[in-house]
Write a protein that holds these residues in place. Sequence first.
Motif, PDB file in Angstrom:
ATOM      1  N   ASN A   1       0.851  -1.184   0.000  1.00 19.62           N
ATOM      2  CA  ASN A   1       0.000   0.000   0.000  1.00 19.62           C
ATOM      3  C   ASN A   1       0.893   1.244   0.000  1.00 19.62           C
ATOM      4  OD1 ASN A   1      -1.667   2.203   0.737  1.00 19.62           O
ATOM      5  ND2 ASN A   1      -3.063   0.853   1.819  1.00 19.62           N
ATOM      6  N   PRO A   2       0.749   2.130  -0.999  1.00 22.60           N
ATOM      7  CA  PRO A   2       1.633   3.299  -1.070  1.00 22.60           C
ATOM      8  C   PRO A   2       1.449   4.292   0.080  1.00 22.60           C
ATOM      9  CG  PRO A   2      -0.084   3.448  -2.732  1.00 22.60           C
ATOM     10  CD  PRO A   2      -0.180   2.075  -2.115  1.00 22.60           C
ATOM     11  N   LEU A   3       0.354   4.215   0.810  1.00 21.19           N
ATOM     12  CA  LEU A   3       0.187   5.096   1.977  1.00 21.19           C
ATOM     13  C   LEU A   3       1.278   4.858   3.010  1.00 21.19           C
ATOM     14  CD1 LEU A   3      -3.668   4.992   2.623  1.00 21.19           C
ATOM     15  CD2 LEU A   3      -2.331   6.929   1.777  1.00 21.19           C
ATOM     16  N   TRP A   4       1.819   3.663   3.047  1.00 17.25           N
ATOM     17  CA  TRP A   4       2.823   3.298   4.053  1.00 17.25           C
ATOM     18  C   TRP A   4       4.226   3.770   3.661  1.00 17.25           C
ATOM     19  CZ3 TRP A   4      -1.518   2.506   5.832  1.00 17.25           C
ATOM     20  CH2 TRP A   4      -2.305   1.363   5.735  1.00 17.25           C
ATOM     21  N   ALA A   5       4.450   4.076   2.373  1.00 17.63           N
ATOM     22  CA  ALA A   5       5.817   4.351   1.938  1.00 17.63           C
ATOM     23  C   ALA A   5       5.991   5.636   1.138  1.00 17.63           C
ATOM     24  CB  ALA A   5       6.328   3.173   1.102  1.00 17.63           C
ATOM     25  N   ASP A   6       4.937   6.179   0.597  1.00 20.06           N
ATOM     26  CA  ASP A   6       5.042   7.314  -0.308  1.00 20.06           C
ATOM     27  C   ASP A   6       4.336   8.540   0.296  1.00 20.06           C
ATOM     28  OD1 ASP A   6       4.742   9.181  -2.422  1.00 20.06           O
ATOM     29  OD2 ASP A   6       4.774   7.556  -3.906  1.00 20.06           O
ATOM     30  N   ALA A   7       5.137   9.497   0.753  1.00 21.35           N
ATOM     31  CA  ALA A   7       4.578  10.681   1.414  1.00 21.35           C
ATOM     32  C   ALA A   7       3.661  11.462   0.481  1.00 21.35           C
ATOM     33  CB  ALA A   7       5.692  11.568   1.935  1.00 21.35           C
ATOM     34  N   ALA A   8       3.978  11.529  -0.815  1.00 14.88           N
ATOM     35  CA  ALA A   8       3.136  12.269  -1.759  1.00 14.88           C
ATOM     36  C   ALA A   8       1.762  11.622  -1.879  1.00 14.88           C
ATOM     37  CB  ALA A   8       3.811  12.352  -3.128  1.00 14.88           C
ATOM     38  N   VAL A   9       1.719  10.307  -1.916  1.00 14.13           N
ATOM     39  CA  VAL A   9       0.444   9.588  -1.982  1.00 14.13           C
ATOM     40  C   VAL A   9      -0.339   9.824  -0.694  1.00 14.13           C
ATOM     41  CG1 VAL A   9      -0.614   7.288  -2.059  1.00 14.13           C
ATOM     42  CG2 VAL A   9       1.263   7.850  -3.613  1.00 14.13           C
ATOM     43  N   ALA A  10       0.337   9.760   0.450  1.00 12.72           N
ATOM     44  CA  ALA A  10      -0.333   9.981   1.738  1.00 12.72           C
ATOM     45  C   ALA A  10      -0.896  11.398   1.814  1.00 12.72           C
ATOM     46  CB  ALA A  10       0.637   9.714   2.885  1.00 12.72           C
ATOM     47  N   ARG A  11      -0.124  12.388   1.369  1.00  9.57           N
ATOM     48  CA  ARG A  11      -0.606  13.775   1.397  1.00  9.57           C
ATOM     49  C   ARG A  11      -1.806  13.958   0.457  1.00  9.57           C
ATOM     50  NH1 ARG A  11       4.844  14.878   2.508  1.00  9.57           N
ATOM     51  NH2 ARG A  11       5.455  14.976   0.324  1.00  9.57           N
ATOM     52  N   ALA A  12      -1.764  13.325  -0.709  1.00  7.20           N
ATOM     53  CA  ALA A  12      -2.890  13.407  -1.651  1.00  7.20           C
ATOM     54  C   ALA A  12      -4.153  12.792  -1.056  1.00  7.20           C
ATOM     55  CB  ALA A  12      -2.525  12.715  -2.962  1.00  7.20           C
ATOM     56  N   ALA A  13      -3.974  11.843  -0.128  1.00 10.63           N
ATOM     57  CA  ALA A  13      -5.115  11.197   0.535  1.00 10.63           C
ATOM     58  C   ALA A  13      -5.561  11.972   1.777  1.00 10.63           C
ATOM     59  CB  ALA A  13      -4.758   9.759   0.908  1.00 10.63           C
ATOM     60  N   GLY A  14      -4.877  13.092   2.084  1.00 10.17           N
ATOM     61  CA  GLY A  14      -5.296  13.917   3.207  1.00 10.17           C
ATOM     62  C   GLY A  14      -4.492  13.755   4.482  1.00 10.17           C
ATOM     63  N   TYR A  15      -3.419  12.987   4.436  1.00 11.57           N
ATOM     64  CA  TYR A  15      -2.565  12.794   5.613  1.00 11.57           C
ATOM     65  C   TYR A  15      -1.350  13.705   5.527  1.00 11.57           C
ATOM     66  CZ  TYR A  15      -5.357   8.570   6.087  1.00 11.57           C
ATOM     67  OH  TYR A  15      -6.392   7.702   6.213  1.00 11.57           O
ATOM     68  N   PRO A  16      -0.760  14.094   6.663  1.00 11.90           N
ATOM     69  CA  PRO A  16       0.417  14.965   6.619  1.00 11.90           C
ATOM     70  C   PRO A  16       1.695  14.251   6.170  1.00 11.90           C
ATOM     71  CG  PRO A  16      -0.146  14.454   8.883  1.00 11.90           C
ATOM     72  CD  PRO A  16      -1.237  13.876   8.022  1.00 11.90           C
TER      73      PRO A  16
END
Length: 80
Positions: free
Chosen positions: A37-52
């Motif tokens: 899951n890219p949320l665990w490793a990719d900060a850009a993907v996490a930010r696009a999903a609304g996480y800091p």
Amino acid sequence: MKTRLSADDVGSTSEERIRVIEADAIRRFAEALGDTNPLWADAAVARAAGYPDVVAPPTFAIVLDAPWPVDFELAEALHG
């Protein structure tokens, strides 16, 4: 003798604890599980999903140094 978890423990809470975790530790944990899951490793993907920043997988809490709400045999626990 250890106390077993019971239906009475469902919904119980403990005190709030805040932990700062390095993104690399989250990434290595996810890699060890084979979780891509890219949320665990990719900060850009996490930010696009609304996480800091990257997000820790739900099971990451098992590696934290936190007290269990009840005393029980860890070997009888299912980490899932």
